[in-house]
Design an enzyme around this catalytic site. Structure first.
Site, short mmCIF file in Angstrom:
data_model
loop_
_atom_site.label_atom_id
_atom_site.label_comp_id
_atom_site.label_asym_id
_atom_site.label_seq_id
_atom_site.Cartn_x
_atom_site.Cartn_y
_atom_site.Cartn_z
N ASP A 69 -22.34 14.61 3.52
CA ASP A 69 -20.97 14.41 3.99
C ASP A 69 -20.83 13.14 4.83
O ASP A 69 -21.78 12.70 5.49
CB ASP A 69 -20.53 15.57 4.88
CG ASP A 69 -20.14 16.80 4.10
OD1 ASP A 69 -20.40 16.85 2.88
OD2 ASP A 69 -19.57 17.73 4.72
N HIS A 214 -25.82 15.02 6.52
CA HIS A 214 -24.95 13.87 6.79
C HIS A 214 -25.82 12.62 6.84
O HIS A 214 -26.68 12.51 7.72
CB HIS A 214 -24.25 14.01 8.15
CG HIS A 214 -23.39 15.23 8.28
ND1 HIS A 214 -23.91 16.49 8.52
CD2 HIS A 214 -22.03 15.37 8.23
CE1 HIS A 214 -22.92 17.36 8.61
NE2 HIS A 214 -21.77 16.72 8.43
#
Length: 258
Positions: A69, A214
């Site tokens: 993400d 991430h």
């Protein structure tokens, strides 16, 4: 009418991300569909013929999906090098502002190297707190840019903090998007310790898992080779989210989570 808020800066992502685990442990009641259910729904084609599959059949293989993400970032090129070396596909849920618009060549590379490129909104707005028109804008802008850069419009999105509701589902359906949540989080926004990130992923991994990482955080990309190697030893096959669902397909307006 929804209450509006200003944009979420990248520097605020750490505090925003701290709610991720809470979101999936009871703060948000969301009806979700498991990958196995999607595969069962799509097991036969429209006329009873076997459905077409990619290179992996997750009805038989022990599949797991690696997702990232909030990129691209300055760390994404190294991540793509690792994925290429390990022959592992991933799904990238990209942010627009200060990410897609800053690293367009990396977006092109993700698509060119066979990864699934999807949306994490334009500016990380919490969709359940903003107006319907602003939700549409948060979803439209990254999709427009991804389509311009890759030639393919995203069909998947991940709502910031995993926060979603009936209005978000309705707008996603209108815009041709399915929502994808996750089952494994390393909470890599809380640590730069790559060994700890690796351990957290391995402790939670299971068949049909969707791993949330991430690549914007310093400790994450160095953890990826160890995660991949350890899970391969355990017999896992890495796939993109669409491959995890095949021969079924994600439907706009529905939410998917193992």
């Amino acid at each position: 009418m929804r209450r509006t808020r200003g944009g979420l800066r990248l520097s605020a992502l750490v505090s925003a991300a701290a709610c991720l685990a809470l979101t999936l442990s009871g703060c948000a009641e969301v009806d979700t569909t498991a990958p196995s259910a999607v595969r069962a729904e799509g097991a036969e084609g429209a006329h009873g013929a076997p459905a077409k599959l990619g290179t992996v059949d997750c009805r038989e293989a022990k599949c797991i999906a690696l997702t990232f993400d909030a990129g691209p970032s300055e760390n994404s090129a190294r991540l793509l090098d690792i994925l290429k070396e390990k022959k592992v596909p991933a799904t990238f849920f990209l942010l627009g502002k200060r990410h897609i618009d800053t690293y367009p060549e990396l977006v092109k590379r993700m698509a060119a190297e066979g990864h699934e490129v999807a949306s994490h909104t334009w500016d990380h707005q919490i969709l359940t707190r903003i107006s319907d028109d602003r939700i549409r804008e948060e979803l439209r802008r990254p999709d427009d840019e991804i389509e311009r850069l890759t030639g393919r419009r995203p069909t998947l999105m991940r709502p910031p903090q995993g926060r979603t509701d009936a209005d978000v589902h309705r707008i996603c359906k209108e815009m041709g998007l399915a929502e994808v949540l996750w089952s494994v989080t390393a909470k890599d926004y809380t640590t730069t310790d790559s060994a700890l990130i690796t351990k957290r992923v391995l402790d939670q991994a299971s068949r049909d898992g969707i791993i949330l990482l991430h690549d914007i955080y310093r400790g994450t990309v160095p953890a990826v080779p160890g995660i991949i190697d350890a899970l391969k030893v355990r017999g896992y096959v890495f796939v993109t989210v669409p491959q995890l669902l095949a021969p079924g397909k994600a439907e706009p307006g529905r939410v998917y989570r193992p």
